[in-house]
Design a protein around this motif. Structure first.
Motif, PDB file in Angstrom:
ATOM      1  N   ASP A  11       0.838  -1.204   0.000  1.00  0.00           N
ATOM      2  CA  ASP A  11       0.000   0.000   0.000  1.00  0.00           C
ATOM      3  C   ASP A  11       0.874   1.257   0.000  1.00  0.00           C
ATOM      4  N   THR A  13       0.256   4.324   0.912  1.00  0.00           N
ATOM      5  CA  THR A  13       0.158   5.129   2.132  1.00  0.00           C
ATOM      6  C   THR A  13       1.030   4.527   3.223  1.00  0.00           C
ATOM      7  N   ARG A  14       1.018   3.206   3.349  1.00  0.00           N
ATOM      8  CA  ARG A  14       1.853   2.569   4.363  1.00  0.00           C
ATOM      9  C   ARG A  14       3.333   2.745   4.048  1.00  0.00           C
ATOM     10  N   LYS A  44      -5.535   2.932  11.101  1.00  0.00           N
ATOM     11  CA  LYS A  44      -5.727   1.593  10.518  1.00  0.00           C
ATOM     12  C   LYS A  44      -4.455   1.124   9.819  1.00  0.00           C
ATOM     13  N   HIS A  45      -3.801   2.036   9.102  1.00  0.00           N
ATOM     14  CA  HIS A  45      -2.536   1.686   8.448  1.00  0.00           C
ATOM     15  C   HIS A  45      -1.476   1.341   9.494  1.00  0.00           C
TER      16      HIS A  45
END
Length: 108
Positions: A11, A13-14, A44-45
């Motif tokens: 991901d 964003t991660r 959440k990440h």
């Protein structure tokens, strides 16, 4: 369900969160300020990154700081190393071929 480290870094964003906390430990609020998303989404990440042991939490007063687990990142690097060797071999072969073609062209 146990998450895989490669699912975590898949991901964008991660990956961006990992990049940010590689420089310094940060709180979820500080991380959220870097993204056009909610603090809950960043949390959440962070949960996924924590489950995969890529980041760890440290309580300082009322704040929780997240920092990078360098040893876990080394596992990713080890996996990538096998491909790095393949790419280097292929680039070296290409260099040799180009040098050979250049030599043949200049020799004619």
């Amino acid at each position: 369900m146990r998450r895989d480290v490669f699912q975590a870094i898949a991901d964008p964003t991660r990956r961006a969160i990992i990049t940010l906390i590689a420089l310094q430990a940060m709180t979820p609020n500080a991380l959220a300020a870097h993204f056009d998303t909610t603090r809950q989404a960043v949390s959440k990440h962070l949960k996924i990154l924590t489950e995969c042991e890529l980041v760890k939490q440290e309580q300082k007063g009322r704040e929780i700081y997240y920092q990078l687990e360098i040893e876990r990142m080394k596992d990713i690097d080890k996996w990538l190393e096998q491909f790095r060797k393949i790419w280097e071999t292929r680039f070296n072969q290409l260099d040799e071929l180009l040098l050979k073609l250049k030599t043949e062209k200049n020799g004619k």
